[in-house]
Design an enzyme around this catalytic site. Sequence first.
Site, short mmCIF file in Angstrom:
data_model
loop_
_atom_site.label_atom_id
_atom_site.label_comp_id
_atom_site.label_asym_id
_atom_site.label_seq_id
_atom_site.Cartn_x
_atom_site.Cartn_y
_atom_site.Cartn_z
N SER A 124 -19.93 12.81 -24.96
CA SER A 124 -18.81 11.89 -24.75
C SER A 124 -18.61 11.10 -26.04
O SER A 124 -19.57 10.91 -26.82
CB SER A 124 -19.11 10.93 -23.60
OG SER A 124 -18.21 9.82 -23.60
N TYR A 174 -25.22 5.38 -19.22
CA TYR A 174 -24.35 6.54 -19.45
C TYR A 174 -24.15 6.76 -20.94
O TYR A 174 -24.30 7.88 -21.44
CB TYR A 174 -23.00 6.33 -18.75
CG TYR A 174 -22.04 7.48 -18.95
CD1 TYR A 174 -22.14 8.63 -18.18
CD2 TYR A 174 -21.03 7.41 -19.90
CE1 TYR A 174 -21.26 9.69 -18.35
CE2 TYR A 174 -20.15 8.46 -20.09
CZ TYR A 174 -20.27 9.60 -19.31
OH TYR A 174 -19.40 10.64 -19.50
#
Length: 264
Positions: free
Chosen positions: A143, A156
């Site tokens: 990401s 995350y």
Amino acid sequence: MSGSTQTSTALVTGASSGIGAVYAERLAGRGHDLILVARDRQRLEALAADLQARHGVNVEVLSADLAQAADLTRVEQRLRDDQRISVLVNNAGIAMHGTLAEATAAQIDSLVALNIVAVTRLAAAAAAQFGAAGRGTIINLASVVALAPEMFNAVYSASKAYVLSLTQTLQGELKNKGVQVQAVLPGVTRTEIWERSGLDVAQIDPQMVMDVGEMVDAALSGLDSQELVTIPSLPDAADWQVYIKARDALGPNLSRNSAASRYK
């Protein structure tokens, strides 16, 4: 795998929806047989039937919860043993909304188990099998928060930084063994992961949210171009090279026999 139409098998995790389902569809369109891995067998079977009918490829459903040790071991062993598999799309993952202080131990453990442990174990299994065969492709879904961790949740963001680092290291280990490695760093992508994490994508600026099909198509284009790191929304690849050069400039001073004079 560039433009490949030869029959080989791709194993896609998190394949029941979102990014994984689109990867499955695109790879089927390129002529790959598929092994679809996710928890939701019903959705996997519906997708498998559709892809077989539309693309004439063989699609196998492998229902597994990769956060569970026994299921992870089963998929890992399949990657090590099945010589037909030459592509791994390491996509399964979860997000978490809120601060680290607010997270429960169960939430943290769950995210680490799926986003880090499962990704690593499957990448290791694929690296062993593909490296021995002298061919193969490992695609790890990271990401953009790997580069800008302050944008999102601590656990995350850290997990995706780990995936980026893992991929960069793997590339060094596998570059002379005929195995291609890619980290894909999407920005906000319109998938179910955000609803599950408790975040409403509708509240995010629409200019920052990419449709999943466009994201995967860009990622595959980056793969065809032999990119190690693909950032689908980045207009100028030279910007990434500037980032790498700045990082490399630190290299000579990262480990020395004395502390820098500024600390004395």
